[in-house]
Enzyme design. Sequence first.
Site, PDB file in Angstrom:
ATOM      1  N   ASP A 227      34.655  51.859  40.647  1.00  0.00           N
ATOM      2  CA  ASP A 227      34.527  53.264  40.292  1.00  0.00           C
ATOM      3  C   ASP A 227      34.514  53.307  38.757  1.00  0.00           C
ATOM      4  O   ASP A 227      34.939  52.357  38.087  1.00  0.00           O
ATOM      5  CB  ASP A 227      35.663  54.115  40.884  1.00  0.00           C
ATOM      6  CG  ASP A 227      35.278  55.607  40.894  1.00  0.00           C
ATOM      7  OD1 ASP A 227      34.309  55.976  40.200  1.00  0.00           O
ATOM      8  OD2 ASP A 227      35.948  56.392  41.588  1.00  0.00           O
TER       9      ASP A 227
HETATM   10  C1  BGC Z   1      34.025  59.225  40.814  1.00  0.00           C
HETATM   11  C2  BGC Z   1      32.940  58.522  41.625  1.00  0.00           C
HETATM   12  C3  BGC Z   1      31.613  58.678  40.929  1.00  0.00           C
HETATM   13  C4  BGC Z   1      31.724  58.139  39.511  1.00  0.00           C
HETATM   14  C5  BGC Z   1      30.445  58.236  38.730  1.00  0.00           C
HETATM   15  C6  BGC Z   1      34.011  58.796  39.378  1.00  0.00           C
HETATM   16  O1  BGC Z   1      34.880  59.583  38.613  1.00  0.00           O
HETATM   17  O2  BGC Z   1      35.278  58.953  41.392  1.00  0.00           O
HETATM   18  O3  BGC Z   1      32.881  59.047  42.920  1.00  0.00           O
HETATM   19  O4  BGC Z   1      30.609  58.011  41.648  1.00  0.00           O
HETATM   20  O5  BGC Z   1      32.720  58.869  38.821  1.00  0.00           O
HETATM   21  O6  BGC Z   1      30.141  59.554  38.455  1.00  0.00           O
END
Ligand code: BGC
Length: 812
Positions: free
Chosen positions: A231
């Site tokens: 993530d």
């Molecule tokens: C979120 C993810 C997301 C990523 C990119 C993170 O803060 O938890 O679900 O894909 O950001 O935007």
Amino acid sequence: MSPADETREEAVTAALGKLDLPAKARLLMGQDMWSLPALPEIGLRSLVMSDGPIGVRGIHWTADDPSIALPSPTALAASWDPELARRAGRLLAQEARRKAVHVLLAPTVNLHRSPLGGRHFESYSEDPYLTGRIGTGYVSGVQDGGIGTTVKHFVANDAETERFTVNNVVSARALRELYLAPFEAMVRDAGPWGVMAAYNKVNGTTMTEHGELLNGILRGEWGFDGIVVSDWTAARSTVGTITAGLDVAMPGPQGVYGDALVEAVRNGDVDESAVDAAVRNVLRLAARIGLLDGAEPVVTTPPEQIDGVALAREIASRGFVLVRNETVGQRPALPLDAARTTVALSGLAARDARILGGGSATVFPASVVSPLDGLTAALPDGALTYSIGAAPSDDLGAADRGFDLRARVFDADGALLGESSLPNGMVNWLGELPEGIDYDALHTVEVHGTFTPEESGAHAFGTKGIGDFRLAVGDTVLFDGAETLTGADPFDAFFGTPTERGTVELTAGTRVEVTMTHTPMKFAGMPIQAILFTLAHGEPRRDPDDLIAEAVEAARAADVAVVVVATTEQVESEGFDRTSLKLPGRQDELVSRVVAANPNTIVVVNAGSPVEMPWRNEVPAILLTWFPGQEAGAALAEVLLGVTEPGGRLPTTWPATLADCPVSEVTPTDGELVYREDVFIGYRAWERAGTTPAFPFGHGSGYTTWDYESIANEGTAVTVRLRNTGARRGGEVVQVYLAPVADSVVRPARWLTGFARVEAEPGETVEAQIRIPDRAFEIWDDGGWRKVLGAYEIEAGHSFAERLLSTRYDAN
Ligand code: BGC
């Protein structure tokens, strides 16, 4: 391995052999916010990822580059239709191709453990089986289009509080039977090309370093052969992550791989074979998509073009859940009789529809059909009135209607660096700045333009963002000062509430100049280059008592009242959890007063996850529309007027009150959140607690009625016969639950083990065929799956609470 897979694997091996260590280490980390570097020496093009899950945002977080916005994942799951999820996936692949995106950061398959979870709307269900089936459809659809998925967030990322650091303490059994189960099913049935490792810890180890779960279970036991991507900013060490099986650290260009990884190998802290394994996974993904020369992509001819707007509308109505539809006079409250009905519509959300939840799942559709738009188009002239009634929130929103704005960027000496158009008052330059602008040189952004109000009165203006602001409307300077960071999650400043800076008296139709200059605070060491701030605005405020009184009068004068109630972006979003399930503002009062004035009141609930409905027994009809996506109002008009029936069934139990919820805790204590309830979440927990929710799991109806006639089983193959006993064609979701007769182990009393959607004409009988998977009889016991032998009732019916038929099966 198929011959095509073998050929691709050969190309991957050949490419891998040509790379030196620095190139390999570079490939494992973002070159920027969303992409991996190209390596021309092996014919590898740059791989681009993007959120996810209800649309494809693309690398620019701006309304200049619109995307189809589908209904929230809760709505998709409410369809109980994996085939519909597959069509959604195919549409998203089409959108990804249009936007030059190769991997979609979706779907979210964490479970609805607590209704307070801020991203509840973004995942499917409280039930792992339903989640796995919908997720399988979705992943298969996206990958049918030759685009990769990253199933997220692996694993136990079921709430947002302290999400970067929380240690979720979960038993092996609950992990296997609940939280890992959808991932396992999808790896088996859909073969996703990616998985995203979550921010949180599980049982003391952060997920990006969780060797037991990544290399052990995901790859080792389940045979997953895609990439594991972190993530965003979740990879926090070099040795720990690469050794555990994290292939890609996002975003870049600063981070734990790249040079740091080269050094770790050279120091002897990391074996180069671990780097090779990760690179092989990335190259395999690139080969599957068609980004590696010499390797044929999995999909050479994308599926037929899909009409995205039509599909958005179809998914919306297929996900609407009619939880209550009492008879008023001679007939059920819904559908309405368009020819003879005058409608008094109220609720701010009827005009300003909440079509999606907040956070990284946000996309910008080209247009939105609000309930007001939809009903205006569908009803005869003069049949509809609209009044605001009550606003879910007094907070300001991004300056939008009536504004004409541009952004200009200056360096510290005041020299102009570049300009950009702005679709509204929101500046979201995340990882990617407008053409020609260098992040380090950027000092001040000026948002400048005009505002032509539609209403006379005191218009409120405000700011959102961290740093210095100067805000002027006409000759009035409303603010000249600084805003500092308060919370721990920098996303709060971005997704949180704007700060109101004052009001200015304006006249309808008279244009004024608006200028906001902002010197953003640049956080040292932030791996993401982000310029995020908002010029906020609010229409002149009306006396809330008058607003309600107007709606009540209009309701009294009409045949039918329709009230749209909603949550807000400050209630349901990424980055924080909810603190209450109450509808914000005076919306509950609005409903009660409207129904007192007109007993023929329909309430439309526009929320991505459960809300308390204290008036639920007072109103004849309640329709849950979730976050319905860009075609919200078009789908709503069709369903209210009976052109289509609402197709949804609850994918999650709806409580009467938060206090009734058997599991609701989302706040860690000393950094730890203990999943004390073990395998009892959702309906499993409600049944054990003996508490009756407002509406049970699986509940909801269309516009016809069904008679469940018979059930029969040959082993685990179950056949359910049912007849459409109503007056119109309709659909039903036949649900099958498995209930041990006398249990020797501690288990839920029953659980969902299969379902099928059927359709029939009036009077017609149909059969649903459902096969119970072997896993349904197993528990995780002492490090392995164990079948629990003995007698089971196989129960079929309309919902968890309405099981109408049953048959016996002896598992041995
Ligand atoms: C979120 C993810 C997301 C990523 C990119 C993170 O803060 O938890 O679900 O894909 O950001 O935007």
